[in-house]
Design an enzyme around this catalytic site. Structure first.
Site, PDB file in Angstrom:
ATOM      1  N   TYR A  18      60.533 -23.731   8.774  1.00 26.50           N
ATOM      2  CA  TYR A  18      60.582 -22.029   8.880  1.00 26.50           C
ATOM      3  C   TYR A  18      61.693 -22.385  10.003  1.00 26.50           C
ATOM      4  O   TYR A  18      63.009 -21.149   9.156  1.00 26.50           O
ATOM      5  CB  TYR A  18      59.506 -20.977   9.497  1.00 26.50           C
ATOM      6  CG  TYR A  18      59.584 -20.373   9.359  1.00 26.50           C
ATOM      7  CD1 TYR A  18      59.696 -18.944   8.002  1.00 26.50           C
ATOM      8  CD2 TYR A  18      60.037 -19.239  10.420  1.00 26.50           C
ATOM      9  CE1 TYR A  18      60.139 -17.659   8.352  1.00 26.50           C
ATOM     10  CE2 TYR A  18      60.324 -17.649  10.364  1.00 26.50           C
ATOM     11  CZ  TYR A  18      60.352 -17.066   9.500  1.00 26.50           C
ATOM     12  OH  TYR A  18      60.423 -16.075  10.007  1.00 26.50           O
ATOM     13  N   LYS A  69      65.532 -19.875   9.349  1.00 28.02           N
ATOM     14  CA  LYS A  69      66.673 -19.098   9.903  1.00 28.02           C
ATOM     15  C   LYS A  69      67.454 -20.094  11.333  1.00 28.02           C
ATOM     16  O   LYS A  69      68.603 -18.891  11.373  1.00 28.02           O
ATOM     17  CB  LYS A  69      65.252 -18.748  10.852  1.00 28.02           C
ATOM     18  CG  LYS A  69      63.847 -18.066   9.718  1.00 28.02           C
ATOM     19  CD  LYS A  69      64.696 -16.816   9.029  1.00 28.02           C
ATOM     20  CE  LYS A  69      63.673 -16.615   8.078  1.00 28.02           C
ATOM     21  NZ  LYS A  69      63.821 -15.006   7.036  1.00 28.02           N
TER      22      LYS A  69
END
Length: 252
Positions: A142, A146
């Site tokens: 994750y 990002k």
């Protein structure tokens, strides 16, 4: 139709995406949305598909063009989380998170961006995260996705800004959504882990993020904002205090 503004939103069935759709609709935008499940909560052109699938993206873009003839705003919101130690994260999990959170925004930005460039106008807003600005343990895929999304944002802003297409990112902190509910149900954290860290002592609400998106979408309000990674996190990324100092500052 030529005078109507059209906003495309990914991941609009729940949470940030749904509230963003509602806020932009209130501001007069016509909506086109894509999600893995049907979106029927508001008036919009709705397409069920996977943002990481090139064929689904192509079909969605064709539908938007056929219905509206344009897209003034693209909000890349669709995303998935993965929580666990880096050494236990499988390659399949890594690939899936990056496919949805990074490849998807690239595909949508490229497809709609080409058309915005022809018109010489448009705004793309990517929903990144404070996890794209710093490391957060147990979220290796994750975090990487990002960080990459912020890099994509800045690169497109540099390439396209002089041709009329602005590209920015919003970096939420922890937001009260279904994704938060799922993470807490897995025992990843509790409310106080977040509220004791955030200087404003609360979670974000989807409305906080949606209003930031609306600001970046509108050239009348943010026409010279390009390549920004706007933190909407209550001060999370700004706070370098240790815990006792952080909490003591609230009681003075």
């Amino acid at each position: 139709m030529d005078d109507d503004r059209v906003a495309v939103i990914t991941g609009a069935a729940h949470g940030i995406g749904r509230r963003t759709a509602e806020v932009l609709a209130d501001e007069g935008y016509l909506l086109a949305v894509i999600d893995r499940e049907p979106v029927s909560a508001f008036d919009a052109l709705s397409f069920v598909g996977d943002v990481s699938d090139e064929d689904d993206v192509e079909r969605f873009v064709e539908l938007v063009e056929a219905r509206y003839g344009r897209a003034d705003v693209l909000v890349n919101n669709a995303g998935i989380a993965s929580i666990g130690p880096a050494e236990e994260t499988t390659a399949a999990t890594w690939r899936r998170v990056l496919e949805v959170n990074l490849t998807g925004p690239f595909l949508l930005s490229q497809a709609f961006g080409r058309r915005m460039l022809v018109r010489g106008a448009g705004s793309i807003v990517n929903i990144a995260s404070v996890a794209g600005l710093m490391g957060v343990a147990d979220r290796v895929a994750y975090n990487a996705s990002k960080h990459g999304l912020i890099g994509l944002t800045r690169t497109l802003a540099v390439e396209w800004g002089g041709r009329g297409v602005r590209v920015n990112a919003v970096c939420p902190g922890w937001v009260k959504t279904e994704m938060d509910d799922a993470s807490q149900a897995e025992g990843a954290y509790v409310d106080t882990d977040i509220t004791e860290h955030v200087p404003m002592a609360r979670f974000a609400q989807p409305d906080d993020i949606a209003k930031a998106v609306a600001f970046l979408a509108d050239p009348a309000r943010s026409g010279f904002v390009n390549g920004a990674a706007l933190s909407v996190d209550g001060g999370w990324a700004a706070d370098g205090s240790w815990q006792s100092l952080r909490l003591d500052s609230r009681s003075r």
